[in-house]
Write a protein that holds these residues in place. Structure first.
Motif, PDB file in Angstrom:
ATOM      1  N   ARG A 247       0.809  -1.209   0.000  1.00 37.15           N
ATOM      2  CA  ARG A 247       0.000   0.000   0.000  1.00 37.15           C
ATOM      3  C   ARG A 247       0.847   1.266   0.000  1.00 37.15           C
ATOM      4  O   ARG A 247       0.320   2.359  -0.247  1.00 37.15           O
TER       5      ARG A 247
ATOM      6  N   SER B 280       1.516   2.060  -5.834  1.00 35.93           N
ATOM      7  CA  SER B 280       0.239   1.987  -5.110  1.00 35.93           C
ATOM      8  C   SER B 280      -0.433   3.358  -5.111  1.00 35.93           C
ATOM      9  O   SER B 280       0.219   4.393  -5.329  1.00 35.93           O
TER      10      SER B 280
ATOM     11  N   TRP C 227      -3.167   6.261   0.189  1.00 31.47           N
ATOM     12  CA  TRP C 227      -2.754   5.627   1.433  1.00 31.47           C
ATOM     13  C   TRP C 227      -1.778   6.510   2.187  1.00 31.47           C
ATOM     14  O   TRP C 227      -1.796   6.576   3.413  1.00 31.47           O
TER      15      TRP C 227
ATOM     16  N   CYS D 190      -7.686   6.962   1.774  1.00 35.04           N
ATOM     17  CA  CYS D 190      -8.145   5.874   0.908  1.00 35.04           C
ATOM     18  C   CYS D 190      -9.484   5.302   1.371  1.00 35.04           C
ATOM     19  O   CYS D 190     -10.212   4.721   0.569  1.00 35.04           O
TER      20      CYS D 190
ATOM     21  N   HIS E  40     -12.654   3.578  -0.619  1.00 35.17           N
ATOM     22  CA  HIS E  40     -12.726   2.128  -0.388  1.00 35.17           C
ATOM     23  C   HIS E  40     -14.150   1.674  -0.097  1.00 35.17           C
ATOM     24  O   HIS E  40     -14.628   0.676  -0.641  1.00 35.17           O
TER      25      HIS E  40
ATOM     26  N   ALA F 266      -7.644   4.570   7.991  1.00 35.80           N
ATOM     27  CA  ALA F 266      -6.475   4.249   7.179  1.00 35.80           C
ATOM     28  C   ALA F 266      -5.228   4.108   8.047  1.00 35.80           C
ATOM     29  O   ALA F 266      -4.402   3.214   7.825  1.00 35.80           O
TER      30      ALA F 266
ATOM     31  N   LEU G 270      -2.948   0.698   8.405  1.00 34.13           N
ATOM     32  CA  LEU G 270      -1.514   0.658   8.104  1.00 34.13           C
ATOM     33  C   LEU G 270      -0.706   0.216   9.320  1.00 34.13           C
ATOM     34  O   LEU G 270       0.254  -0.556   9.187  1.00 34.13           O
TER      35      LEU G 270
END
Length: 350
Positions: free
Chosen positions: A234, A239, A243, A248, A252, A278, A282
């Motif tokens: 990501r 990508s 992100w 994102c 999404h 997000a 992550l």
């Protein structure tokens, strides 16, 4: 050759990591540069603290008697993974890659298909019939692994047979777009063969056949690679940049496959909420996997509940096949008997 390629990729990745020459430069790093630093910092913490702790705590953490329930939970979970995989193949196989399916019939698979070859040698002439028969056999055997008694759930030939069946179906459908969770399920199924005893026991907790601790470590290593790879993908150059901007989640929830009513509610949340989504995702994919390799029980339990929360939340707000299950099942290797005992009830006392 594979080792040289891995070293080359690691060197290329390290070359992109920012390294300010002074303290003032560190305070000026952008959010994207900080994301690139996260895996390196996690690796340094693991090398500086995790490996010495493993050496010092090896006699304590290597006691296989603490993982009887863990073995049962892992085998049951892998059985459920196989149930989803074989049920999907049984219902959709002919329509997707059958003789009159959406995709043209293959002239040959890219890998071994031992189960389908055996059925062909037994006289099952139709390719569609072979695929459906293998899928139905796999579905029946996976139900035995997930819900059957100890003579089924804890007998190595059962997960070995399921692995050969699933390998055959995955290779037979290799002309379709490949998905990482199919191969993740194959790797988990292969590890399950060595987690189960070679001889069918009469109880789920055979005292003379303890769960091999080395295999549990391999499950944890699989989880580490799976999550960290998903997280780094990501943040790669190819990508989406959303992100790195932490926005994102906005796209999404409205573009994912088969969104649920919860996805509609999350999509309408404020921008700060979606940024937090997000960031948590992550962190769970890039930072938490390093804690899974530490010899600290508290770190492993925290990692499990973080990953379980992220995966369950993802399942509640969308549908990405059994990718979430493929990440949730190996996380069970982070738990020990003390953590699993409340879920097993009276069986745990025995």
């Amino acid at each position: 050759a594979d080792l040289r390629e891995l070293l080359r990729l690691a060197a290329d990745a390290l070359a992109t990591v920012p390294a300010p020459p002074d303290l003032a430069g560190w305070s000026e790093l952008t959010r994207e540069e900080l994301f690139r630093l996260a895996p390196v910092c996690g690796s340094l913490v693991l090398l500086l603290f995790g490996l010495p702790a493993c050496v010092l705590c090896e006699p304590r953490i290597g006691r296989t008697g603490e993982y009887w329930l863990t073995r049962v939970a892992l085998l049951r979970g892998i059985g459920l993974l196989y149930v989803f995989a074989f049920a999907s193949s049984a219902m959709q196989g002919r329509a997707l890659f059958g003789a009159r399916g959406l995709f043209a019939p293959a002239t040959g698979s890219s890998g071994p298909t031992p189960a389908l070859d055996l059925l062909a040698a037994a006289g099952v002439g139709s390719a569609d019939a072979r695929v459906e028969l293998a899928s139905l056999c796999g579905l029946l055997l996976s139900l035995l692994l997930a819900f059957g008694g100890p003579r089924f759930a804890l007998w190595a030939p059962l997960p070995a047979s399921l692995w050969l069946l699933h390998l055959s179906l995955v290779n037979n459908a290799s002309r379709l777009p490949a998905h990482s969770w199919e191969w993740a399920a194959l790797e988990l199924g292969f590890l399950a063969i060595f987690l189960a005893p070679e001889w069918p026991p009469s109880t789920l907790y055979p005292r003379l056949l303890p769960p091999p601790f080395a295999v549990l470590l391999l499950f944890r290593w699989h989880l580490f690679r799976l999550l960290l790879g998903a997280g780094l993908s990501r943040l790669a150059d190819h990508s989406p940049s959303c992100w790195r901007r932490l926005d994102c989640a906005a796209a999404h929830h409205e573009t994912q496959p088969m969104p649920t009513p919860l996805a509609w509610l999350l999509h309408g949340m404020p921008a700060r909420w979606r940024a937090a989504e997000a960031a948590v995702s992550l962190a769970a994919l890039i930072l938490a996997p390093f804690a899974a390799l530490l010899p600290s029980r508290a770190a492993r339990l925290a990692t499990f509940w973080i990953e379980a929360g992220v995966q369950v939340g993802s399942m509640a707000s969308g549908n990405v096949g059994f990718a979430n299950w493929a990440a949730l099942v190996p996380a069970l290797a982070l738990l020990d008997d003390a953590a699993l005992a409340p879920f097993f009830g009276a069986a745990a006392a025995d």
